[in-house]
Design a protein around this motif. Structure first.
Motif, PDB file in Angstrom:
ATOM      1  N   GLY A 118     -74.224 -80.811 -40.089  1.00  0.00           N
ATOM      2  CA  GLY A 118     -74.091 -79.806 -40.058  1.00  0.00           C
ATOM      3  C   GLY A 118     -73.744 -78.633 -41.165  1.00  0.00           C
ATOM      4  O   GLY A 118     -73.521 -77.361 -40.576  1.00  0.00           O
ATOM      5  N   VAL A 119     -74.908 -78.838 -42.372  1.00  0.00           N
ATOM      6  CA  VAL A 119     -75.176 -78.063 -42.721  1.00  0.00           C
ATOM      7  C   VAL A 119     -77.063 -77.265 -43.324  1.00  0.00           C
ATOM      8  O   VAL A 119     -77.401 -78.506 -42.986  1.00  0.00           O
ATOM      9  CB  VAL A 119     -74.075 -78.311 -44.666  1.00  0.00           C
ATOM     10  N   LEU A 171     -65.024 -49.802 -38.719  1.00  0.00           N
ATOM     11  CA  LEU A 171     -66.061 -50.406 -38.426  1.00  0.00           C
ATOM     12  C   LEU A 171     -66.039 -51.582 -37.636  1.00  0.00           C
ATOM     13  O   LEU A 171     -65.124 -52.233 -38.434  1.00  0.00           O
ATOM     14  CB  LEU A 171     -67.351 -50.010 -39.388  1.00  0.00           C
ATOM     15  N   THR A 172     -65.831 -51.744 -36.205  1.00  0.00           N
ATOM     16  CA  THR A 172     -66.216 -53.229 -35.692  1.00  0.00           C
ATOM     17  C   THR A 172     -66.649 -54.421 -35.698  1.00  0.00           C
ATOM     18  O   THR A 172     -68.609 -53.185 -35.187  1.00  0.00           O
ATOM     19  CB  THR A 172     -65.358 -53.784 -34.678  1.00  0.00           C
ATOM     20  N   VAL A 173     -67.066 -55.518 -36.372  1.00  0.00           N
ATOM     21  CA  VAL A 173     -68.821 -56.548 -36.016  1.00  0.00           C
ATOM     22  C   VAL A 173     -67.783 -57.432 -36.310  1.00  0.00           C
ATOM     23  O   VAL A 173     -66.812 -57.688 -36.051  1.00  0.00           O
ATOM     24  CB  VAL A 173     -68.431 -56.188 -38.129  1.00  0.00           C
ATOM     25  N   ALA A 174     -68.213 -58.394 -34.195  1.00  0.00           N
ATOM     26  CA  ALA A 174     -67.941 -58.888 -33.794  1.00  0.00           C
ATOM     27  C   ALA A 174     -69.401 -59.818 -33.930  1.00  0.00           C
ATOM     28  O   ALA A 174     -71.074 -59.946 -33.888  1.00  0.00           O
ATOM     29  CB  ALA A 174     -67.473 -58.924 -32.590  1.00  0.00           C
ATOM     30  N   PHE A 175     -69.183 -61.360 -33.734  1.00  0.00           N
ATOM     31  CA  PHE A 175     -70.448 -62.826 -33.968  1.00  0.00           C
ATOM     32  C   PHE A 175     -68.890 -63.560 -33.433  1.00  0.00           C
ATOM     33  O   PHE A 175     -68.675 -63.893 -33.137  1.00  0.00           O
ATOM     34  CB  PHE A 175     -71.139 -62.064 -34.513  1.00  0.00           C
ATOM     35  N   ARG A 176     -70.510 -64.432 -32.964  1.00  0.00           N
ATOM     36  CA  ARG A 176     -70.202 -65.807 -32.512  1.00  0.00           C
ATOM     37  C   ARG A 176     -70.342 -66.779 -33.258  1.00  0.00           C
ATOM     38  O   ARG A 176     -71.896 -66.474 -32.987  1.00  0.00           O
ATOM     39  CB  ARG A 176     -69.733 -66.645 -30.954  1.00  0.00           C
ATOM     40  N   THR A 177     -70.250 -67.838 -34.043  1.00  0.00           N
ATOM     41  CA  THR A 177     -71.927 -68.653 -34.625  1.00  0.00           C
ATOM     42  C   THR A 177     -71.656 -69.688 -33.624  1.00  0.00           C
ATOM     43  O   THR A 177     -70.499 -70.567 -32.536  1.00  0.00           O
ATOM     44  CB  THR A 177     -70.184 -69.453 -35.746  1.00  0.00           C
ATOM     45  N   THR A 178     -72.482 -70.770 -33.628  1.00  0.00           N
ATOM     46  CA  THR A 178     -73.319 -71.962 -32.662  1.00  0.00           C
ATOM     47  C   THR A 178     -72.602 -72.798 -33.788  1.00  0.00           C
ATOM     48  O   THR A 178     -71.655 -73.909 -33.127  1.00  0.00           O
ATOM     49  CB  THR A 178     -74.506 -71.586 -33.883  1.00  0.00           C
ATOM     50  N   ASN A 179     -72.086 -72.483 -35.232  1.00  0.00           N
ATOM     51  CA  ASN A 179     -71.067 -74.183 -35.585  1.00  0.00           C
ATOM     52  C   ASN A 179     -69.743 -73.409 -36.155  1.00  0.00           C
ATOM     53  O   ASN A 179     -70.622 -72.402 -36.482  1.00  0.00           O
ATOM     54  CB  ASN A 179     -72.132 -75.007 -36.908  1.00  0.00           C
ATOM     55  N   ALA A 180     -68.971 -74.484 -36.188  1.00  0.00           N
ATOM     56  CA  ALA A 180     -68.139 -74.146 -36.785  1.00  0.00           C
ATOM     57  C   ALA A 180     -68.504 -73.363 -38.455  1.00  0.00           C
ATOM     58  O   ALA A 180     -69.733 -74.378 -39.504  1.00  0.00           O
ATOM     59  CB  ALA A 180     -66.823 -75.292 -37.573  1.00  0.00           C
ATOM     60  N   VAL A 181     -67.690 -72.668 -39.357  1.00  0.00           N
ATOM     61  CA  VAL A 181     -67.592 -72.748 -40.991  1.00  0.00           C
ATOM     62  C   VAL A 181     -66.587 -72.947 -41.582  1.00  0.00           C
ATOM     63  O   VAL A 181     -65.367 -72.807 -40.925  1.00  0.00           O
ATOM     64  CB  VAL A 181     -67.761 -71.159 -40.552  1.00  0.00           C
ATOM     65  N   PRO A 182     -67.102 -73.972 -42.463  1.00  0.00           N
ATOM     66  CA  PRO A 182     -66.217 -74.932 -43.143  1.00  0.00           C
ATOM     67  C   PRO A 182     -65.061 -74.095 -43.820  1.00  0.00           C
ATOM     68  O   PRO A 182     -65.291 -73.341 -43.782  1.00  0.00           O
ATOM     69  CB  PRO A 182     -67.166 -75.424 -44.171  1.00  0.00           C
ATOM     70  N   ALA A 183     -63.800 -74.618 -44.236  1.00  0.00           N
ATOM     71  CA  ALA A 183     -63.138 -73.454 -44.620  1.00  0.00           C
ATOM     72  C   ALA A 183     -63.602 -73.491 -46.346  1.00  0.00           C
ATOM     73  O   ALA A 183     -64.592 -73.675 -46.858  1.00  0.00           O
ATOM     74  CB  ALA A 183     -61.739 -74.528 -44.870  1.00  0.00           C
ATOM     75  N   GLY A 184     -63.681 -72.141 -46.806  1.00  0.00           N
ATOM     76  CA  GLY A 184     -63.294 -71.941 -47.858  1.00  0.00           C
ATOM     77  C   GLY A 184     -65.001 -71.132 -47.607  1.00  0.00           C
ATOM     78  O   GLY A 184     -65.816 -70.436 -48.180  1.00  0.00           O
TER      79      GLY A 184
END
Length: 186
Positions: A118-119, A171-184
């Motif tokens: 996942g990285v 300004l509004t920026v929106a997106f969706r990640t394919t994979n989870a973003v790790p904490a931090g």
């Protein structure tokens, strides 16, 4: 001399031969991607019938979904290939029904249903070894690590609430990640 003479033979150490050109290619190198892995090597020594090829996948790979019939070869390896299940400790063991002659070039061994880490970045290497049916090591080598690539952001958009010249605002920026973003993570 010789008649009636007895003695002890010296110890003989036999070491494993080297797998030439061990390689791993991911059909889908994206982070968290799932797909086929192509394995290549040339064995120095013969592998007897029902001998094995063992591949240790680096941490982060998920090989638990590889099925017993999840390894195939179009032409380089004859006979039925069987993956030992359940898979433990990141080690994939493939039984070679008819074995292999010494010096066989294998370039089309495919393992299905492998999930990438996942990285992003270069993984550790993939230790490989061939074995007898009794799990005695014959040849060994390590395939180089593979590069895990980033996946694209999805549903990206940027919007301004007021498009008037000189206007200020958020300004509004929106997106969706394919994979989870790790904490931090950033």
């Amino acid at each position: 001399s010789g008649a009636g003479t007895t003695g002890a033979a010296g110890a003989v150490t036999i070491t494993a031969g080297a797998l030439d050109g061990p390689g791993i290619v991911l059909a889908n190198p994206a982070v968290g991607g799932n797909g086929n892995v192509t394995v290549s090597f040339t064995n120095a020594n013969p592998i007897p019938p029902n001998g094995d090829l063992q591949i240790t996948f680096p941490d982060g790979f998920d090989i638990s979904a590889v099925a017993a019939n999840g390894a195939t070869s179009a032409s380089d390896i004859l006979g039925i290939l069987t993956v030992a299940t359940p898979i433990t400790d990141q080690v994939l063991t493939i039984n070679l029904q008819f074995g292999l002659s010494a010096g066989t070039i294998v370039a089309d061994l495919t393992v299905a249903n492998v999930t990438n880490p996942g990285v992003t970045g270069l993984t550790a290497g993939f230790p490989m070894e061939t074995q007898t049916a009794a799990d005695v090591k014959i040849d060994a080598g390590t395939a180089s690590g593979v590069n895990i690539t980033a996946q694209p952001l999805l549903n990206t958009s940027v919007s301004l609430p007021d498009l008037t010249v000189g206007a200020t605002g958020n300004l509004t920026v929106a997106f969706r990640t394919t994979n989870a973003v790790p904490a931090g993570g950033e």
